[in-house]
Design a protein around this motif. Structure first.
Motif, PDB file in Angstrom:
ATOM      1  N   MET A   1       9.823   1.662  -1.282  1.00  0.00           N
ATOM      2  CA  MET A   1       9.069   0.294  -1.539  1.00  0.00           C
ATOM      3  C   MET A   1       9.985  -0.344  -0.996  1.00  0.00           C
ATOM      4  N   GLY A   2      11.034  -0.383  -1.543  1.00  0.00           N
ATOM      5  CA  GLY A   2      11.986  -1.306  -0.444  1.00  0.00           C
ATOM      6  C   GLY A   2      12.404  -1.346   0.429  1.00  0.00           C
ATOM      7  N   MET A   3      12.792   0.161   0.943  1.00  0.00           N
ATOM      8  CA  MET A   3      12.746   0.164   2.683  1.00  0.00           C
ATOM      9  C   MET A   3      11.291  -0.321   3.148  1.00  0.00           C
ATOM     10  N   CYS A   4      10.364  -0.196   2.658  1.00  0.00           N
ATOM     11  CA  CYS A   4       8.861  -0.773   3.545  1.00  0.00           C
ATOM     12  C   CYS A   4       9.156  -2.117   3.328  1.00  0.00           C
TER      13      CYS A   4
ATOM     14  N   PHE B   1       0.703  -1.173  -0.003  1.00  0.00           N
ATOM     15  CA  PHE B   1       0.084  -0.112   0.036  1.00  0.00           C
ATOM     16  C   PHE B   1       1.183   1.346   0.575  1.00  0.00           C
ATOM     17  N   PHE B   2       1.122   1.010   0.952  1.00  0.00           N
ATOM     18  CA  PHE B   2       2.258   2.226   0.631  1.00  0.00           C
ATOM     19  C   PHE B   2       3.845   2.785  -0.107  1.00  0.00           C
ATOM     20  N   GLY B   3       4.292   1.521  -0.423  1.00  0.00           N
ATOM     21  CA  GLY B   3       5.057   1.871  -2.013  1.00  0.00           C
ATOM     22  C   GLY B   3       4.311   1.898  -2.923  1.00  0.00           C
ATOM     23  N   MET B   4       3.167   1.681  -3.333  1.00  0.00           N
ATOM     24  CA  MET B   4       2.470   2.626  -5.033  1.00  0.00           C
ATOM     25  C   MET B   4       1.609   3.565  -4.527  1.00  0.00           C
ATOM     26  N   LYS B   5       1.732   3.985  -3.262  1.00  0.00           N
ATOM     27  CA  LYS B   5       1.087   5.308  -2.615  1.00  0.00           C
ATOM     28  C   LYS B   5       1.763   6.146  -3.523  1.00  0.00           C
ATOM     29  N   VAL B   6       3.089   5.906  -3.123  1.00  0.00           N
ATOM     30  CA  VAL B   6       4.261   6.860  -2.850  1.00  0.00           C
ATOM     31  C   VAL B   6       5.002   6.815  -4.401  1.00  0.00           C
ATOM     32  N   ALA B   7       4.991   5.686  -5.250  1.00  0.00           N
ATOM     33  CA  ALA B   7       5.129   5.476  -6.784  1.00  0.00           C
ATOM     34  C   ALA B   7       3.809   5.888  -7.336  1.00  0.00           C
ATOM     35  N   THR B   8       2.728   6.399  -7.092  1.00  0.00           N
ATOM     36  CA  THR B   8       1.735   6.843  -8.139  1.00  0.00           C
ATOM     37  C   THR B   8       1.454   9.060  -8.527  1.00  0.00           C
ATOM     38  N   LYS B   9       2.685   8.779  -7.200  1.00  0.00           N
ATOM     39  CA  LYS B   9       2.709   9.701  -6.662  1.00  0.00           C
ATOM     40  C   LYS B   9       4.328  10.295  -7.319  1.00  0.00           C
ATOM     41  N   ALA B  10       5.290   9.650  -7.271  1.00  0.00           N
ATOM     42  CA  ALA B  10       6.505   9.584  -8.365  1.00  0.00           C
ATOM     43  C   ALA B  10       6.296  10.195  -9.583  1.00  0.00           C
ATOM     44  N   ASN B  11       5.854   9.735 -10.565  1.00  0.00           N
ATOM     45  CA  ASN B  11       5.578   9.208 -12.206  1.00  0.00           C
ATOM     46  C   ASN B  11       5.711  11.080 -11.937  1.00  0.00           C
ATOM     47  N   VAL B  12       4.249  11.364 -11.742  1.00  0.00           N
ATOM     48  CA  VAL B  12       4.065  13.303 -12.269  1.00  0.00           C
ATOM     49  C   VAL B  12       5.561  13.671 -11.818  1.00  0.00           C
ATOM     50  N   ARG B  13       5.914  13.790 -10.909  1.00  0.00           N
ATOM     51  CA  ARG B  13       7.143  13.782 -10.251  1.00  0.00           C
ATOM     52  C   ARG B  13       8.709  13.703 -11.474  1.00  0.00           C
ATOM     53  N   THR B  14       8.468  12.381 -11.690  1.00  0.00           N
ATOM     54  CA  THR B  14       9.657  12.353 -12.786  1.00  0.00           C
ATOM     55  C   THR B  14      10.402  12.903 -13.718  1.00  0.00           C
ATOM     56  N   THR B  15       8.261  12.838 -14.427  1.00  0.00           N
ATOM     57  CA  THR B  15       8.029  13.806 -15.783  1.00  0.00           C
ATOM     58  C   THR B  15       8.646  14.951 -15.422  1.00  0.00           C
ATOM     59  N   GLN B  16       8.205  15.685 -14.118  1.00  0.00           N
ATOM     60  CA  GLN B  16       8.397  17.128 -14.069  1.00  0.00           C
ATOM     61  C   GLN B  16       9.605  17.682 -13.919  1.00  0.00           C
ATOM     62  N   ALA B  17      10.545  16.122 -13.543  1.00  0.00           N
ATOM     63  CA  ALA B  17      11.864  16.563 -13.394  1.00  0.00           C
ATOM     64  C   ALA B  17      12.888  16.440 -14.542  1.00  0.00           C
ATOM     65  N   ALA B  18      12.076  15.422 -15.705  1.00  0.00           N
ATOM     66  CA  ALA B  18      12.499  15.653 -16.454  1.00  0.00           C
ATOM     67  C   ALA B  18      12.981  16.681 -18.071  1.00  0.00           C
TER      68      ALA B  18
ATOM     69  N   TYR C   1      12.045   1.668  -9.458  1.00  0.00           N
ATOM     70  CA  TYR C   1      12.239   2.698 -10.186  1.00  0.00           C
ATOM     71  C   TYR C   1      11.099   2.391 -11.589  1.00  0.00           C
ATOM     72  N   GLY C   2      11.484   1.424 -12.213  1.00  0.00           N
ATOM     73  CA  GLY C   2      11.245   1.011 -13.650  1.00  0.00           C
ATOM     74  C   GLY C   2       9.799   1.422 -13.827  1.00  0.00           C
ATOM     75  N   PRO C   3       8.641   0.600 -13.335  1.00  0.00           N
ATOM     76  CA  PRO C   3       7.480   1.180 -13.972  1.00  0.00           C
ATOM     77  C   PRO C   3       7.000   2.897 -12.999  1.00  0.00           C
ATOM     78  N   ILE C   4       7.725   3.541 -12.664  1.00  0.00           N
ATOM     79  CA  ILE C   4       7.620   4.989 -12.426  1.00  0.00           C
ATOM     80  C   ILE C   4       7.877   5.577 -13.198  1.00  0.00           C
ATOM     81  N   ALA C   5       9.161   5.251 -14.076  1.00  0.00           N
ATOM     82  CA  ALA C   5      10.093   5.998 -15.156  1.00  0.00           C
ATOM     83  C   ALA C   5       8.669   4.975 -16.331  1.00  0.00           C
ATOM     84  N   ASP C   6       8.466   4.220 -16.347  1.00  0.00           N
ATOM     85  CA  ASP C   6       7.501   4.228 -17.993  1.00  0.00           C
ATOM     86  C   ASP C   6       6.419   4.877 -17.258  1.00  0.00           C
ATOM     87  N   ASN C   7       5.765   4.868 -16.321  1.00  0.00           N
ATOM     88  CA  ASN C   7       4.080   5.863 -15.826  1.00  0.00           C
ATOM     89  C   ASN C   7       4.769   7.218 -16.692  1.00  0.00           C
TER      90      ASN C   7
END
Length: 665
Positions: free
Chosen positions: A134-137, A99-116, A411-417
């Motif tokens: 996700m890894g640390m959880c 739950f917590f890993g995916m919650k953050v992943a769905t926040k990270a995707n758009v922020r990765t796009t913006q950071a790019a 990291y992969g699916p976040i970059a994919d998103n």
């Protein structure tokens, strides 16, 4: 022992540190700029779909958890409610990690796009930080839960329930997430790409949002649950065998080894940095290498301090880590577009989809050879240096830096998103998509490595759990000339194939409904293909969600019911322990080879398609590309549903045998 007893609290304490580091990384991701209004809106669709699916999935699984909790508490002959409590805590911990890993992943995707928009390093930093949560959880909740429960109950056989809880959630999560993501992916590819000629992540494709949601529920939450149960299962099996071999020292060592792996992973994350001209894979490999080296140094001293009379145990740990690393690189060779196996599949696409499928199956089958030899070598080295306990420690050594492995994989699916959001946001410059594509390409490689790593760890963990079962059940050896054992071997060898038939059939049925829906929208929504109308993304998300929830039940129950039926059924002829041992052995032999073949065939088909899309053999929209897309479509359920789920099937059947059946035999 008195001095060593004081080391025990350090294990759950370091688990808590892992969770605090996850909170720090989550804050870092949340503070980053989410981008334009359009980007936030698209990301919202993905996040809402992902969290909606997870809530429905966990609601369905909750019924199963309650039933098993009551069964454990009422039926086990000894320590029943303590084991049931451990099961409940393990299930909740696995669910919380997802739950917590995916919650953050769905926040990270758009922020990765913006950071790019600013730099590759900034985008890599956000995507990797999101995956590291996700890894640390996973490692934090796993070690914190195990450490506290052992400190309370002081009995490894009771703590086995924690591993069973984690494994149960993991199997449902992997199967359900895999069905969801592949139903959407197949529908998006077959209709959107092949029939309509749309590019990847085109907003005109109705299945695009569902496909991006699937990346999260399958490759973040599902994958995290997979490695959570591997991580916990390896430690539990080592504790169970360790108390028989070395007493308290044998219990303490795997806990401290896992704790050092967490600290090494945390340090390794700070070395993941790159620049505009560097390959992001080098940065990820550097972080992983640093974590592995630090862990091995710490493990060497841990063995010397905790088990000074058993220095050979370090070689078992080292052998496990080396085998896992090499299996990852072998997987990369057979699945990456830079190498001959995948390029051969791409070339076969010039003669049609049939030859693509034939070549891909051949590559997958051939790719089982070296990984199996490496697993065998690790088993032999571990047994020679530490007996059955050494094999369990080899699994712990392979999984000790799970925090870093999951971070690199998620990291992969976040970059994919992030690439999908860039494609669906017309106001962004082309350079953003170029950056996210570069990150996504590396993500495909790390995902393939992660799958190979998971399969290798599954083999060692399942073997260690089977050894623990044999010890508790009082089996000194399994005689393959015993007809009851042979029957058990054949049943066990069949189960992975039966399980794959169930999961792949589920994907086929769900994908068929998705194909029909995408065709319907193209046909009925006027102006959709022209870009003047908006697709009904919600309907596609609903199709994937309902199909995944419905279809995940039967495969999940198989792993629970099969060992119980075999154990109790054959006990009527006083052969339950031996027949069940044979079943576990048979499932490991066929399951490991089948998992490697499915994962590598699927990965190779996927990257063969990408190799053609780069301009080879006619490029996009050529006959070769159409053939490769069909091969990739066949490979989707192989590499993301059936193959990865087999890892959990093997371990869950072993842990069920250890918890449920062994006390009755």
């Amino acid at each position: 022992m008195g001095n060593l007893q004081s080391l025990l609290p350090y294990a759950p304490a370091i688990g808590a540190i892992s969770l605090l580091f996850a909170v720090y990384l989550a804050g870092k991701v949340s503070k980053a700029d989410p981008g334009t209004e359009t980007m936030v809106k698209i990301s919202g669709y993905i996040a809402d779909g992902a969290m909606s699916f997870l809530r429905k999935q966990y609601t369905a699984i909750a019924v199963f958890v309650v039933v098993v909790f009551l069964v454990l508490g009422l039926l086990l002959p000894a320590n029943s409610w303590q084991t049931a409590i451990c099961f409940l805590v393990g299930a909740l911990s696995s669910a919380a990690a997802g739950f917590f890993g995916m919650k953050v992943a769905t926040k990270a995707n758009v922020r990765t796009t913006q950071a790019a928009r600013s730099s590759q390093n900034a985008a890599l930093g956000i995507a990797f930080s999101g995956g590291a949560v996700m890894g640390m959880c996973v490692t934090g909740l796993g070690l914190l839960g195990l450490g506290i429960l052992y400190m309370i109950f002081r009995e490894p056989t009771i703590v086995n329930g924690f591993a069973m809880g984690g494994s149960s959630i993991a199997l449902f999560g992997r199967v359900g997430g895999g069905i969801y993501t592949k139903a959407a992916d197949v529908g998006a590819d077959l209709v959107g790409k092949v029939e309509a000629g749309l590019p990847e992540d085109d907003p005109r494709n109705p299945a695009t949002i569902a496909d991006n949601v699937g990346d999260n529920v399958g490759d973040v939450a599902g994958m995290g649950s997979d490695l959570f149960e591997s991580y916990v299962g390896s430690i539990v099996s080592a504790m169970t065998l360790g108390v028989l071999a070395l007493g308290f020292d044998g219990i303490l060592l795997p806990l401290i080894i896992a704790a050092t792996g967490i600290l090494a992973s945390i340090i390794g994350t700070f070395f993941v940095r790159t620049d505009e001209d560097s390959n992001p894979l080098k940065a990820l490999n550097l972080g992983t290498t640093v974590a592995n080296v630090l862990f091995l140094v710490a493990a060497f001293f841990a063995v010397r301090v905790i088990t000074p009379g058993q220095p050979g145990l370090f070689w078992a740990i080292l052998g496990g880590m080396i085998a896992g690393t090499l299996i990852g690189f072998i997987t990369q060779y057979y699945t990456a577009a830079e190498y001959k196996p995948t390029q051969g599949i791409a070339k076969a696409a010039t003669t049609g989809p049939a030859t693509v499928i034939i070549e891909g199956l051949g590559v997958g089958m051939f790719s089982t050879f070296i990984p199996v030899i490496l697993i065998c070598a690790a088993i032999i080295l571990a047994f020679v240096t530490g007996g059955l306990y050494g094999i369990a420690l080899a699994a712990v050594g392979m999984l000790a830096t799970t925090g870093m492995v999951v971070a690199v994989d998620a990291y992969g699916p976040i970059a994919d998103n992030a690439g999908g959001i860039a494609e669906m946001t017309p106001e962004l410059p082309e350079s953003v998509r170029e950056t996210t594509d570069k990150l996504d390409a590396v993500g495909n490689t790390t995902a393939a490595i992660g799958k190979g790593f998971a399969i290798g760890s599954a083999a060692l963990t399942a073997l260690a759990l089977m050894a623990a079962y044999a010890q508790v059940a009082g089996i000194k050896s399994i005689d393959i000339l015993n007809p009851w054992v042979i029957v058990g071997l054949l049943i066990g060898g069949m189960l992975p194939f039966f399980f794959c038939a169930m999961t792949m059939g589920a994907v086929g049925r769900a994908a068929g409904k998705m194909v029909e829906e995408v065709r319907r929208q193209f046909r009925e929504i006027k102006g959709l293909l022209d870009g003047t109308a908006t697709a009904d993304y919600v309907r596609c998300v609903e199709i994937s969600t309902s199909a995944a929830i419905r279809e995940m039940i039967a495969p999940g129950l198989l792993a629970i019911i099969a060992p119980i039926l075999v154990g109790f059924g054959f006990s009527l002829v006083d052969a339950g322990a031996e027949a069940l041992g044979g079943m576990l052995a048979g499932s490991i032999v066929s399951g490991v080879c089948l998992a490697i073949m499915l994962a590598n065939s699927g990965g190779a088909w996927d990257n063969a398609k990408k190799h053609i899309e780069e301009g080879n053999y006619g490029g996009k929209n050529s006959p070769a590309h159409a053939a490769a897309v069909e091969g990739d479509t066949v490979g989707d359920p192989c590499k993301d549903t059936a193959g990865p789920s087999l890892n959990i099937l093997l371990k869950l059947m072993s842990i069920v045998s250890l918890v449920f059946v062994a006390p009755f035999l």
